[in-house]
Write a protein that holds these residues in place. Structure first.
Motif, mmCIF file in Angstrom:
data_model
loop_
_atom_site.group_PDB
_atom_site.id
_atom_site.type_symbol
_atom_site.label_atom_id
_atom_site.label_comp_id
_atom_site.label_asym_id
_atom_site.label_seq_id
_atom_site.Cartn_x
_atom_site.Cartn_y
_atom_site.Cartn_z
ATOM 1 N N ARG A 218 39.870 -25.313 -21.432
ATOM 2 C CA ARG A 218 41.242 -25.770 -21.206
ATOM 3 C C ARG A 218 42.230 -24.614 -21.291
ATOM 4 N N GLY A 219 43.422 -24.850 -20.758
ATOM 5 C CA GLY A 219 44.520 -23.907 -20.922
ATOM 6 C C GLY A 219 44.670 -22.916 -19.789
ATOM 7 N N GLU A 220 45.689 -22.058 -19.929
ATOM 8 C CA GLU A 220 45.943 -20.983 -18.969
ATOM 9 C C GLU A 220 44.893 -19.892 -19.178
ATOM 10 N N ILE A 221 44.285 -19.444 -18.083
ATOM 11 C CA ILE A 221 43.137 -18.540 -18.208
ATOM 12 C C ILE A 221 43.327 -17.251 -17.417
ATOM 13 N N THR A 222 42.986 -16.142 -18.060
ATOM 14 C CA THR A 222 42.921 -14.832 -17.414
ATOM 15 C C THR A 222 41.539 -14.270 -17.669
ATOM 16 N N VAL A 223 40.879 -13.810 -16.619
ATOM 17 C CA VAL A 223 39.520 -13.268 -16.731
ATOM 18 C C VAL A 223 39.564 -11.765 -16.475
ATOM 19 N N VAL A 224 38.949 -11.009 -17.359
ATOM 20 C CA VAL A 224 38.857 -9.554 -17.209
ATOM 21 C C VAL A 224 37.384 -9.199 -17.037
ATOM 22 N N VAL A 225 37.082 -8.460 -15.982
ATOM 23 C CA VAL A 225 35.692 -8.112 -15.672
ATOM 24 C C VAL A 225 35.551 -6.598 -15.576
ATOM 25 N N ALA A 226 34.529 -6.064 -16.209
ATOM 26 C CA ALA A 226 34.285 -4.621 -16.155
ATOM 27 C C ALA A 226 33.997 -4.189 -14.730
ATOM 28 N N GLY A 227 34.384 -2.976 -14.398
ATOM 29 C CA GLY A 227 34.094 -2.440 -13.084
ATOM 30 C C GLY A 227 32.612 -2.162 -12.916
ATOM 31 N N ALA A 228 32.210 -1.927 -11.677
ATOM 32 C CA ALA A 228 30.806 -1.644 -11.394
ATOM 33 C C ALA A 228 30.400 -0.320 -12.036
ATOM 34 N N PRO A 229 29.212 -0.256 -12.620
ATOM 35 C CA PRO A 229 28.749 1.016 -13.204
ATOM 36 C C PRO A 229 28.498 2.035 -12.105
ATOM 37 N N PRO A 230 28.544 3.318 -12.432
ATOM 38 C CA PRO A 230 28.283 4.349 -11.420
ATOM 39 C C PRO A 230 26.900 4.153 -10.798
ATOM 40 N N ALA A 231 26.819 4.397 -9.517
ATOM 41 C CA ALA A 231 25.529 4.256 -8.830
ATOM 42 C C ALA A 231 24.529 5.244 -9.402
ATOM 43 N N ALA A 232 23.321 4.774 -9.621
ATOM 44 C CA ALA A 232 22.272 5.646 -10.156
ATOM 45 C C ALA A 232 21.971 6.756 -9.147
ATOM 46 N N PRO A 233 21.821 7.982 -9.628
ATOM 47 C CA PRO A 233 21.524 9.069 -8.696
ATOM 48 C C PRO A 233 20.188 8.840 -8.008
ATOM 49 N N LYS A 234 20.127 9.256 -6.764
ATOM 50 C CA LYS A 234 18.904 9.089 -5.991
ATOM 51 C C LYS A 234 17.798 9.954 -6.588
ATOM 52 N N GLU A 235 16.608 9.358 -6.740
ATOM 53 C CA GLU A 235 15.481 10.116 -7.251
ATOM 54 C C GLU A 235 14.894 10.944 -6.115
ATOM 55 N N LEU A 236 14.858 12.255 -6.316
ATOM 56 C CA LEU A 236 14.330 13.143 -5.300
ATOM 57 C C LEU A 236 12.837 13.371 -5.519
ATOM 58 N N THR A 237 12.106 13.391 -4.438
ATOM 59 C CA THR A 237 10.671 13.673 -4.534
ATOM 60 C C THR A 237 10.471 15.164 -4.811
ATOM 61 N N PRO A 238 9.300 15.537 -5.319
ATOM 62 C CA PRO A 238 9.039 16.969 -5.527
ATOM 63 C C PRO A 238 9.235 17.787 -4.253
ATOM 64 N N ALA A 239 8.853 17.212 -3.106
ATOM 65 C CA ALA A 239 9.014 17.936 -1.844
ATOM 66 C C ALA A 239 10.491 18.174 -1.528
ATOM 67 N N GLU A 240 11.337 17.159 -1.824
ATOM 68 C CA GLU A 240 12.771 17.308 -1.573
ATOM 69 C C GLU A 240 13.389 18.346 -2.508
ATOM 70 N N LEU A 241 12.935 18.366 -3.768
ATOM 71 C CA LEU A 241 13.426 19.364 -4.713
ATOM 72 C C LEU A 241 13.036 20.769 -4.249
ATOM 73 N N ALA A 242 11.790 20.907 -3.822
ATOM 74 C CA ALA A 242 11.321 22.213 -3.350
ATOM 75 C C ALA A 242 12.119 22.663 -2.127
ATOM 76 N N ARG A 243 12.468 21.715 -1.257
ATOM 77 C CA ARG A 243 13.236 22.068 -0.064
ATOM 78 C C ARG A 243 14.630 22.556 -0.445
ATOM 79 N N LEU A 244 15.266 21.934 -1.435
ATOM 80 C CA LEU A 244 16.581 22.373 -1.884
ATOM 81 C C LEU A 244 16.535 23.810 -2.412
#
Length: 292
Positions: A218-244
């Motif tokens: 019941r009553g007047e309602i205000t909802v507060v929602v946390a923002g989206a968490p940072p996107a998880a960094p992409k997991e690089l394969t060993p081959a991709e790391l070696a290429r970098l």
């Protein structure tokens, strides 16, 4: 010297406890030439509680008549009147009537000022326990299921804390929709009856809050929602790391420095990047044709 125009005053009113009314609000209520109120009956109760007797003309100004009444108020302002705009609670134009009148007054070069007052948005943010350094106000969600789902989907990756208004008879459905769009585990807070006798702030994951609200809120309602968490960094394969690393070597860096730079850039230990380079070299040797 041009004609003297009036002043439009936007005044914040208590969101619950009448004692929160700022002193300037009493002065404006007592002296304004015109008071435009979202609900004249609620205005009457407010002035009685504050012990103020308005001397100005009182007009209704709500969603149903603001389009037609705005020109009348602008005319009064152009004639030199001090027009006070109040809504049922909080600041005018924030999910309440007021925007059209402010825009019209600005277009007519009329001074617009404000009497700051209580805010459900800021009060809920402060009480939520969620990050408040950056936030966005989303107002009321659409009533139709499809429209609501589309709006929530559009802010599913919003990184800032979000504030919503919601009606008590739709809060359970809204929280369920939020849990579906943002995830059951997204932290949130449901703030109801702020500054009133039965004030309550319920904090927890959206999934739990939706289950709690299913029993009725019941009553007047205000909802507060946390923002989206940072996107998880992409997991690089060993081959991709070696290429970098190879790209940096080709640019003239020594292998040791290249490995250190890549490790820092992707947030991995240098040893892991080194092992990836060694594995890549071993793979190249294994694939190389045998010498006659």
């Amino acid at each position: 010297m041009g004609p003297v125009t009036g002043v439009l005053v936007l005044a914040g009113t208590p969101i619950g406890d009448v004692a929160d009314a700022p002193p300037r609000l009493l002065t404006e209520l007592a002296t304004a030439d015109v008071i435009a109120a979202e609900d004249t009956r609620r205005l009457r109760r407010l002035t009685q509680a504050l012990g103020v007797t308005p001397v100005g003309r009182v007009l209704s100004y709500f969603e149903g008549n603001e389009v037609g009444r705005t020109p009348e108020l602008v005319e009064a302002l152009l004639g030199g009147a001090r027009v006070l705009l109040v809504t049922d609670a909080g600041m005018p134009s924030v999910s309440d009537p007021g925007y059209r009148l402010v825009a019209a007054a600005v277009a007519a070069d009329i001074k617009v000022t404000a009497v700051p007052g209580p805010s459900a948005v800021l009060t809920a943010l402060a009480l939520s326990g969620l990050p408040v350094d950056r936030f966005t106000f989303e107002g009321f969600l659409p009533r139709k299921t499809g429209d609501r789902a589309r709006q929530l989907a559009s802010v599913a990756t919003e990184p800032r804390t979000m504030v919503f208004f919601e009606a008590p008879h739709r809060i359970a459905e809204a929280l369920t929709a939020m849990a579906g769009a943002f995830g059951d585990d997204r932290p949130a807070a449901v703030c109801r009856e702020l500054t009133k006798t039965y004030e309550e702030v319920k904090r927890g994951p959206l999934g739990e809050l939706a289950a709690w609200a299913a029993e009725g809120v019941r009553g007047e309602i205000t909802v507060v929602v946390a923002g989206a968490p940072p996107a998880a960094p992409k997991e690089l394969t060993p081959a991709e790391l070696a290429r970098l690393v190879a790209v940096r070597e080709e640019a003239g860096e020594r292998r040791k420095e290249a490995i250190a730079a890549v490790a820092e850039a992707v947030g991995l230990p240098k040893r892991e990047v080194f092992d990836a380079v060694v594995a890549a070299k071993n793979a190249e040797r294994a694939q190389a044709p045998a010498k006659p």
